[in-house]
Design an enzyme around this catalytic site. Structure first.
Site, PDB file in Angstrom:
ATOM      1  N   CYS A   1     -27.716 -22.178  10.336  1.00 57.44           N
ATOM      2  CA  CYS A   1     -26.398 -21.590  10.588  1.00 57.44           C
ATOM      3  C   CYS A   1     -25.344 -22.684  10.706  1.00 57.44           C
ATOM      4  CB  CYS A   1     -26.429 -20.761  11.870  1.00 57.44           C
ATOM      5  SG  CYS A   1     -24.838 -19.998  12.274  1.00 57.44           S
TER       6      CYS A   1
ATOM      7  N   CYS B   1      -2.589  -3.010   6.827  1.00 55.95           N
ATOM      8  CA  CYS B   1      -1.427  -3.877   6.590  1.00 55.95           C
ATOM      9  C   CYS B   1      -1.697  -4.861   5.456  1.00 55.95           C
ATOM     10  CB  CYS B   1      -1.025  -4.604   7.867  1.00 55.95           C
ATOM     11  SG  CYS B   1      -2.342  -5.521   8.660  1.00 55.95           S
TER      12      CYS B   1
ATOM     13  N   ARG C   1      -9.416  10.703  15.700  1.00 58.25           N
ATOM     14  CA  ARG C   1     -10.684  10.139  16.166  1.00 58.25           C
ATOM     15  C   ARG C   1     -10.522   9.197  17.367  1.00 58.25           C
ATOM     16  NH1 ARG C   1      -8.982   7.823  11.560  1.00 58.25           N
ATOM     17  NH2 ARG C   1      -8.724   5.563  11.490  1.00 58.25           N
TER      18      ARG C   1
END
Length: 648
Positions: A437, A174, A60
């Protein structure tokens, strides 16, 4: 008359040839994006990626070929893109974007930053760096056939962290193979192991230690050399996990010692991984057998599936399940494969045993069979076509920004199937910044529930500040009138504090901590709310959000359980027909930006809802409702009178 250069206005074409842009990530989306940029006319591009090319990328990521395996993604992507446009000026960095060298001044060099990342930590970091540098950021992600693109601009739009996100459901390879830190990492690993041993082998689902793990060698030259040595030109003859298992006759003890002893001992040789982590502890079958308590297998009270087995109990379950699955393979004949199914008892036993043994090795609390089954889910593949569509949309949004038309930018969703208006692409108006936020508010502040008598300074630094709040190198000062320094980013200054509890420094209910990350130019005020009543295995809880461990609604259980492969993220359409009760959990798409849509047609397009997770991230976030006046009136009478999409 408007002058054109190709398909672009002359002024815009000239702007493309002079502006400097940064592409973060050279994987699935990044390859397509880099190709699109040079073909569109961008001349000054910098691309950064820490990863090296693996064989599994070649289906891909079309800028790479077999001969490139083991080489730097960024460098090879640059070389391949230059073949499309040799006059382009492309700079490649084989490095982590979180390296302190790439500070705010580095980001200020660019007119535009485009993300093509595969993990939340890096996304959070780039989001903060672009906010600090006041540079527009185009964020993107894909999940199977689903995708999305959005634009982030300081003071004008929501930032990437304005809306809370649930626990990440997909993880870099990983992490799965080398450094699991949560039970879900071990469960995904065990499912991969099942396929490697008994099912259809997939290069994306490798379970052996990842010798090319970038973190194992911070020096880019070391990383490239290690990767090249392990996969030189991709032509090394390797014995697959299944072939090796067949050669042993699927001997459970040999399999056990290979997976839980030999591979773990090999991981321990990658010593850089364990400088700031607790090292894993290998298991040996014979030693465990000699130490096994004869009464360990005595059934405990309660339902069998909800009991947590001991280590030797898991060993016995592993042995029994391997023997059963081996018999099933033999019955099917030569070349047969098994398909993992959570409702198949031997397959579920195998994953439960293997996952729990790995949890024990990496010092995690083991889980019951019931818990493992509830966390295991379906793997959603990466789709090259989706990456291509999203990369094209990124460039289109970038052209709007460079034309000075930021107000016309949109969040765009790519759906798997056309909605009732026969549209695959659904644009949505960008939301303004959230006043609550904890990243882009004028004075970021958050309240955290924590047991100050049980939480160490190291846990505050690693689990709360770095993992939860995305800081890279935090400094923390207690607002106690004395300016006590609790954590310093300078190496060695406060290491003596690491194993002390917060209460040892006078931190109690109502205490305030000032946390600063100078690399990100980011400050956060933390209000401490002491509690001794957190759920089991929950170290802390951010007030105002559902805790990460909170049980999901029953109706969406299958959606919550969705998990993808190790380095691409998943999404799954919701099967629920009702919108969640909280408005903050949904984005309401009323008109697809068609001015003339009537409220009746909006109602006709209503009953579609899905939750979109980010494939190159594996996360889901939420969006607040936006609707025009006509749709607002309709929504008063019927909560379902719109397309409803939860945004990543």
């Amino acid at each position: 008359m408007v002058q054109l250069v190709g398909s672009l206005r002359k002024e815009l074409a000239e702007s493309l040839s002079t502006c400097k842009v940064l592409v973060v990530g050279a994987g699935g989306i990044g390859c397509e994006l880099l190709k699109n940029l040079v073909l569109t006319g961008f001349k000054n591009i910098e691309v950064i990626d820490l990863d090296t090319i693996d064989v599994s990328n070649l289906n891909r990521q079309f800028l790479f070929q077999k001969k490139h395996v083991g080489k730097s993604k960024a460098q090879v992507a640059k070389e391949s893109a230059l073949q499309f446009c040799p006059s382009a000026n492309i700079t490649a960095y084989h490095d982590s974007i979180m390296n302190p060298d790439y500070n705010v001044e580095f980001f200020r060099k660019f007119m535009l930053v485009m993300n093509a990342l595969d993990n939340r930590a890096a996304r959070n970091h780039v989001n903060r760096m672009c906010l600090a540098a006041d540079i527009p950021l185009i964020e993107s992600g894909t999940a199977g056939y689903l995708g999305q693109v959005t634009v982030i601009k300081k003071g004008m739009t929501e930032c990437y962290e304005c809306q809370p996100k649930p626990a990440q459901k997909t993880f870099p390879g990983c992490t799965i193979r080398n450094t699991p830190s949560e039970p879900i990492h071990c469960i995904v690993w065990a499912k991969y192991l099942f396929n490697q041993l008994f099912g259809e082998e997939d290069a994306d689902q490798e379970v052996s230690p990842d010798t090319a793990d970038p973190e194992a060698a911070w020096n880019p030259e070391e990383t490239a050399a290690r990767a090249t040595a392990s996969e030189k030109d991709g032509d090394i003859k390797r014995v697959s996990t299944k072939e090796w298992a067949r050669s042993t006759g699927y001997d459970p003890v040999k399999l056990f010692n290979k997976l839980f002893k030999d591979d773990i001992m090999y991981l321990l040789t990658m010593d850089k991984l364990w400088k700031k982590r607790k090292a894993p502890e290998p298991l040996d079958w014979r030693q465990l057998e000699n130490r096994a308590c004869p009464h360990e297998e005595t059934p405990a009270s309660g339902l069998k599936d909800q009991q947590v087995l001991g280590v030797w109990g898991c060993c016995q379950l592993f042995k029994h399940s391997v023997e059963t699955l081996r018999s099933q393979l033999q019955e099917k004949g030569e070349g047969a494969e098994l398909v993992w199914d959570k409702d198949d008892p031997p397959a579920m036993d195998f994953v439960t045993a293997a996952a729990n043994l790995r949890m024990h090795i990496f010092s995690m609390n083991m889980k019951s069979r019931f818990d493992v089954k509830s966390m295991a889910g379906n793997i959603i593949p990466a789709i090259a076509t989706t990456n291509a569509v999203i990369a094209g949309l990124i460039v289109l949004e970038g052209l709007k920004i460079l034309s000075g038309e930021l107000e016309s930018c949109r969040t765009i969703f790519l759906n798997k199937c056309p909605n009732l208006r026969k549209k695959l692409l659904v644009p949505c108006i960008l939301d303004p910044p959230s006043t609550n936020c904890y990243v882009c508010a004028s004075k970021p502040e958050v309240t955290v529930k924590v047991d100050v008598g049980q939480t160490t300074v190291l846990s505050l630094q690693d689990r709360i500040l770095k993992e939860r709040f995305g800081m890279v190198a935090p400094d923390v000062q207690i607002e106690d009138g004395k300016g006590t320094i609790l954590i310093s980013s300078e190496e060695g200054e406060t290491e003596a504090n690491n194993n002390k509890f917060l209460s040892d420094f006078g931190i109690r209910n109502g205490s305030r901590l000032q946390a600063d990350d100078f690399l990100q130019d980011y400050s956060l005020l933390i209000n401490v709310l002491h509690t001794e009543e957190l759920e089991r295995d929950v170290e802390f809880e951010v007030v105002g959000e559902a805790p990460d461990k909170a049980p999901p609604p029953q109706s969406n259980q299958e959606e919550v359980n969705s998990i993808t492969n190790g380095n691409k993220d998943s999404a799954k359409p919701s099967t629920s027909l009702k919108a969640p009760a909280e408005d903050d959990d949904v984005m309401i798409v009323e008109s697809d930006e068609e001015e003339g849509a009537s409220s009746s047609s909006a109602a006709a397009a209503s009953s579609t809802k899905r939750k979109l997770s980010d494939q190159e991230t594996g996360e889901t976030s939420t969006k607040r409702p936006r609707m025009d006046q006509s749709s607002a009136a309709a929504a008063t009478n019927d909560d379902d009178d719109d397309d409803i999409i939860a945004l990543d």
